[in-house]
Motif scaffolding. Sequence first.
Motif, PDB file in Angstrom:
ATOM      1  N   ARG A  65     -19.301   9.850 -83.011  1.00  0.00           N
ATOM      2  CA  ARG A  65     -20.520   9.711 -82.209  1.00  0.00           C
ATOM      3  C   ARG A  65     -21.496  10.596 -83.075  1.00  0.00           C
ATOM      4  NH1 ARG A  65     -20.205   8.563 -75.871  1.00  0.00           N
ATOM      5  NH2 ARG A  65     -18.757   6.633 -76.001  1.00  0.00           N
ATOM      6  N   PRO A  66     -22.217  10.222 -84.159  1.00  0.00           N
ATOM      7  CA  PRO A  66     -23.100  10.977 -84.842  1.00  0.00           C
ATOM      8  C   PRO A  66     -24.289  11.393 -83.874  1.00  0.00           C
ATOM      9  CG  PRO A  66     -23.458   8.725 -85.467  1.00  0.00           C
ATOM     10  CD  PRO A  66     -22.310   8.653 -84.512  1.00  0.00           C
ATOM     11  N   LEU A  67     -24.548  12.730 -84.093  1.00  0.00           N
ATOM     12  CA  LEU A  67     -25.755  13.195 -83.535  1.00  0.00           C
ATOM     13  C   LEU A  67     -27.047  12.930 -84.008  1.00  0.00           C
ATOM     14  CD1 LEU A  67     -24.034  16.663 -82.260  1.00  0.00           C
ATOM     15  CD2 LEU A  67     -24.519  14.684 -80.804  1.00  0.00           C
ATOM     16  N   GLY A  68     -27.019  12.461 -84.907  1.00  0.00           N
ATOM     17  CA  GLY A  68     -28.579  11.994 -85.831  1.00  0.00           C
ATOM     18  C   GLY A  68     -28.200  10.759 -86.554  1.00  0.00           C
ATOM     19  N   GLY A  69     -29.380  10.228 -87.010  1.00  0.00           N
ATOM     20  CA  GLY A  69     -29.338   9.085 -87.928  1.00  0.00           C
ATOM     21  C   GLY A  69     -29.076   7.766 -87.269  1.00  0.00           C
ATOM     22  N   VAL A  70     -28.394   6.803 -87.808  1.00  0.00           N
ATOM     23  CA  VAL A  70     -28.525   5.325 -87.464  1.00  0.00           C
ATOM     24  C   VAL A  70     -27.365   5.417 -86.078  1.00  0.00           C
ATOM     25  CG1 VAL A  70     -29.185   4.369 -89.463  1.00  0.00           C
ATOM     26  CG2 VAL A  70     -26.719   4.749 -89.070  1.00  0.00           C
ATOM     27  N   SER A  71     -27.316   4.219 -85.308  1.00  0.00           N
ATOM     28  CA  SER A  71     -26.282   4.300 -84.319  1.00  0.00           C
ATOM     29  C   SER A  71     -25.076   3.974 -84.993  1.00  0.00           C
ATOM     30  CB  SER A  71     -26.961   3.065 -83.263  1.00  0.00           C
ATOM     31  OG  SER A  71     -27.827   3.833 -82.680  1.00  0.00           O
ATOM     32  N   MET A  72     -23.812   4.254 -84.481  1.00  0.00           N
ATOM     33  CA  MET A  72     -22.558   4.097 -84.949  1.00  0.00           C
ATOM     34  C   MET A  72     -22.306   2.735 -84.465  1.00  0.00           C
ATOM     35  SD  MET A  72     -19.928   5.446 -86.858  1.00  0.00           S
ATOM     36  CE  MET A  72     -18.429   5.762 -86.859  1.00  0.00           C
ATOM     37  N   ARG A  73     -21.833   1.841 -85.424  1.00  0.00           N
ATOM     38  CA  ARG A  73     -21.422   0.587 -85.039  1.00  0.00           C
ATOM     39  C   ARG A  73     -19.780   0.441 -85.277  1.00  0.00           C
ATOM     40  NH1 ARG A  73     -23.910  -4.209 -88.145  1.00  0.00           N
ATOM     41  NH2 ARG A  73     -22.702  -5.342 -86.707  1.00  0.00           N
ATOM     42  N   GLN A  74     -19.079  -0.233 -84.437  1.00  0.00           N
ATOM     43  CA  GLN A  74     -17.632  -0.479 -84.724  1.00  0.00           C
ATOM     44  C   GLN A  74     -17.338  -2.011 -85.475  1.00  0.00           C
ATOM     45  OE1 GLN A  74     -15.237   1.755 -83.577  1.00  0.00           O
ATOM     46  NE2 GLN A  74     -17.282   2.718 -83.323  1.00  0.00           N
ATOM     47  N   PHE A  75     -16.599  -1.767 -86.513  1.00  0.00           N
ATOM     48  CA  PHE A  75     -16.289  -2.691 -87.444  1.00  0.00           C
ATOM     49  C   PHE A  75     -14.923  -3.025 -87.298  1.00  0.00           C
ATOM     50  CE2 PHE A  75     -20.164  -1.382 -88.807  1.00  0.00           C
ATOM     51  CZ  PHE A  75     -21.094  -2.749 -89.401  1.00  0.00           C
ATOM     52  N   ASN A  76     -14.337  -3.464 -86.041  1.00  0.00           N
ATOM     53  CA  ASN A  76     -12.999  -3.902 -85.711  1.00  0.00           C
ATOM     54  C   ASN A  76     -12.237  -4.744 -86.279  1.00  0.00           C
ATOM     55  OD1 ASN A  76     -13.211  -1.295 -84.397  1.00  0.00           O
ATOM     56  ND2 ASN A  76     -14.011  -2.619 -82.326  1.00  0.00           N
ATOM     57  N   ASP A  77     -12.994  -5.867 -87.124  1.00  0.00           N
ATOM     58  CA  ASP A  77     -11.990  -6.968 -87.685  1.00  0.00           C
ATOM     59  C   ASP A  77     -12.655  -7.291 -88.959  1.00  0.00           C
ATOM     60  OD1 ASP A  77     -14.266  -9.117 -87.449  1.00  0.00           O
ATOM     61  OD2 ASP A  77     -13.995  -8.428 -85.186  1.00  0.00           O
ATOM     62  N   SER A  78     -11.791  -7.800 -89.819  1.00  0.00           N
ATOM     63  CA  SER A  78     -12.328  -7.973 -91.384  1.00  0.00           C
ATOM     64  C   SER A  78     -13.470  -8.895 -91.338  1.00  0.00           C
ATOM     65  CB  SER A  78     -11.039  -8.809 -92.030  1.00  0.00           C
ATOM     66  OG  SER A  78     -10.705 -10.081 -91.279  1.00  0.00           O
ATOM     67  N   SER A  79     -13.939  -9.716 -90.290  1.00  0.00           N
ATOM     68  CA  SER A  79     -14.801 -10.864 -90.327  1.00  0.00           C
ATOM     69  C   SER A  79     -16.240 -10.133 -90.407  1.00  0.00           C
ATOM     70  CB  SER A  79     -14.670 -12.024 -89.468  1.00  0.00           C
ATOM     71  OG  SER A  79     -14.994 -11.312 -88.331  1.00  0.00           O
ATOM     72  N   ALA A  80     -16.317  -9.018 -89.582  1.00  0.00           N
ATOM     73  CA  ALA A  80     -17.498  -8.063 -89.393  1.00  0.00           C
ATOM     74  C   ALA A  80     -17.747  -7.397 -90.748  1.00  0.00           C
ATOM     75  CB  ALA A  80     -17.304  -7.267 -87.988  1.00  0.00           C
ATOM     76  N   ILE A  81     -16.823  -6.923 -91.315  1.00  0.00           N
ATOM     77  CA  ILE A  81     -16.659  -6.258 -92.566  1.00  0.00           C
ATOM     78  C   ILE A  81     -17.266  -7.110 -93.714  1.00  0.00           C
ATOM     79  CG2 ILE A  81     -15.572  -4.770 -94.294  1.00  0.00           C
ATOM     80  CD1 ILE A  81     -13.885  -3.731 -92.246  1.00  0.00           C
ATOM     81  N   THR A  82     -16.892  -8.355 -93.592  1.00  0.00           N
ATOM     82  CA  THR A  82     -17.093  -9.186 -94.555  1.00  0.00           C
ATOM     83  C   THR A  82     -18.480  -9.610 -94.372  1.00  0.00           C
ATOM     84  OG1 THR A  82     -14.927 -10.205 -94.819  1.00  0.00           O
ATOM     85  CG2 THR A  82     -16.596 -11.415 -95.633  1.00  0.00           C
ATOM     86  N   GLN A  83     -19.024  -9.853 -93.255  1.00  0.00           N
ATOM     87  CA  GLN A  83     -20.486 -10.224 -93.180  1.00  0.00           C
ATOM     88  C   GLN A  83     -21.396  -9.031 -93.631  1.00  0.00           C
ATOM     89  OE1 GLN A  83     -21.859 -13.073 -92.499  1.00  0.00           O
ATOM     90  NE2 GLN A  83     -19.541 -13.898 -92.592  1.00  0.00           N
TER      91      GLN A  83
END
Length: 577
Positions: free
Chosen positions: A344-362
């Motif tokens: 959980r970063p304390l600054g910058g953009v919000s951290m997203r979870q990329f838990n499957d290959s389709s999310a990474i591909t998109q």
Amino acid sequence: MCRNLSNYALIFLFLALSGLIFLLRNIHTVENWNCHTVSALYQLQSRIQSSFIPVNLPTFHHNHTFCAHLGQKPSPEDELEERYLLDSITWPGPPPRSTPPSLRQTSDPVHSLFAILPSKEGREWHVGDQLEVLVQMYDFQGRPKHYGGDFLLARLHTPELGAGVAGQVLDHRNGFYSALFPLLWIGSAQVEITLVHSSEAVAVLRRLREERPDRVFFKSLFRLGFLSETTLCNMCLPPDQQPLCNYTDLYTGEPWYCYKPKMLSCDTRINHAKGGYLKHLITNREALLFQSGVNIKVHIHASGVDRINVLPPGDDKVNEESSSAKPDPFKLAASGYYYEDTWRPLGGVSMRQFNDSSAITQCLRNKIINMYGDSTVRQWFEYLITLVPELREFNLHSPKNVGPFMAVDSTHNILLKYRCHGPPIRFSTVIASELRYVSNELDGLAGGPDTVVVLSIWAHFSTFPVEVYIRRLRHIRRAVLRLLDRAPGTMVVIRSANLQALDQEVSLYNSDWFSLQLDDVLRAMFKGLNVLLIDAWQMSAAHHLPHALHPPPVIVKNMIDMLLSHICPEKKKSQKT
């Protein structure tokens, strides 16, 4: 007289014909040799020559300026920056002694202690507060130390929650140290203080860095036809022992040399490879300073409790008197923390979870991702092609673990590439034509909003004076600025150094102390630029898993999620009017 000459002519003619017939028969024999036979001869010759390299290592002149100030002469501005950077990483050392200290006089993690200091409100801690821990170092005789310079790590963590944050260590230079932690989650949290190296061990490492940049050596194979030779190579070779081949880069001025082969020219170089590690660099007394389980990465015990219970944030009055619920990350030097094994970063953009290959591909659709550096960023390349089956690796017939590598997803128009940085690179064997400097590669990129550049350059510079690293980063920084000028939409990402497992041998070449010094320089040189820093140092320091040069998958996933979160930031929800 003429008759005798006639007889001699017949004899010469017979000998000439015999020689011609012999030559033709041998040419036929040579042509019938198969490729395997020739290859075997090459390999045998190469092995024989390689085995003699360690025996013929040159005598290195222990002159700091000889290696540090090779290459192009820096401008006055560059020299000023270099002095500032070197001053910023100055490390306190033990007081001068007439004789080297014995082990009994050095820092002992077993005798040393830490104590949790009371909070401002007594013994209650709330989320948003700052926890302070006081560490006192003792030697092996149980006597308190009165000077600083020990290399300590601090972590506050709750393993059952998958939570952890790295602490900031302050050296008071009198045997006492403070460790500061932001309190970021509710519940029980344990303090962990680790002695990485004693101040006496750090002094040895500093001397090795300045005086023995040859402790990792390199070699190159030269070949022309059936003749081949292997010679020693390095950034800093004594010029007065053998003739040198100068491979200094024409664009950056980065120096690199090999000893000239005895029978071949310099332009017959075939490859570059790590030759090995020099042994017997330290005395037997100094070797006692680097003992696993004794004084390398050993925990320091608490004088009392080592845990606290963190309560939810207090009311507004308490928060105003202490600190905000979200501490200033620059004040506490914390870039983020783990909770449920998620960074959980304390600054910058919000951290997203990329838990499957389709999310990474998109996220990576229509993107070109260029990765440059050492094996710690090659690990990212390998992670992505393993997790995303649509990314198919294109066979470039590159050596394993060396590269260059390329993967393509033609359906989603994704191109992923990796290339190692130029010398010094400690890979097994790199073809000479594939040795490229990162700054030159960046100058060849068109860039643009669909281009991502990832850099990780640190692990192979630990055996050289810091000036060498500063010079390399200066060239890369200039190339990054040129790239951002001509293609402002290009995303540039820098992966920092990380902690790793240490024993005596690794410490002398790749100690975390070397990495920390280089990491501080990297952060300072790229501060204020439009680049993203992935804080691998704190991501490895805050996690409960053991340190490793190539971090475990759970940490790599968080690094990749951080990268993808910046490539594809979370869309803000539009407010209804």
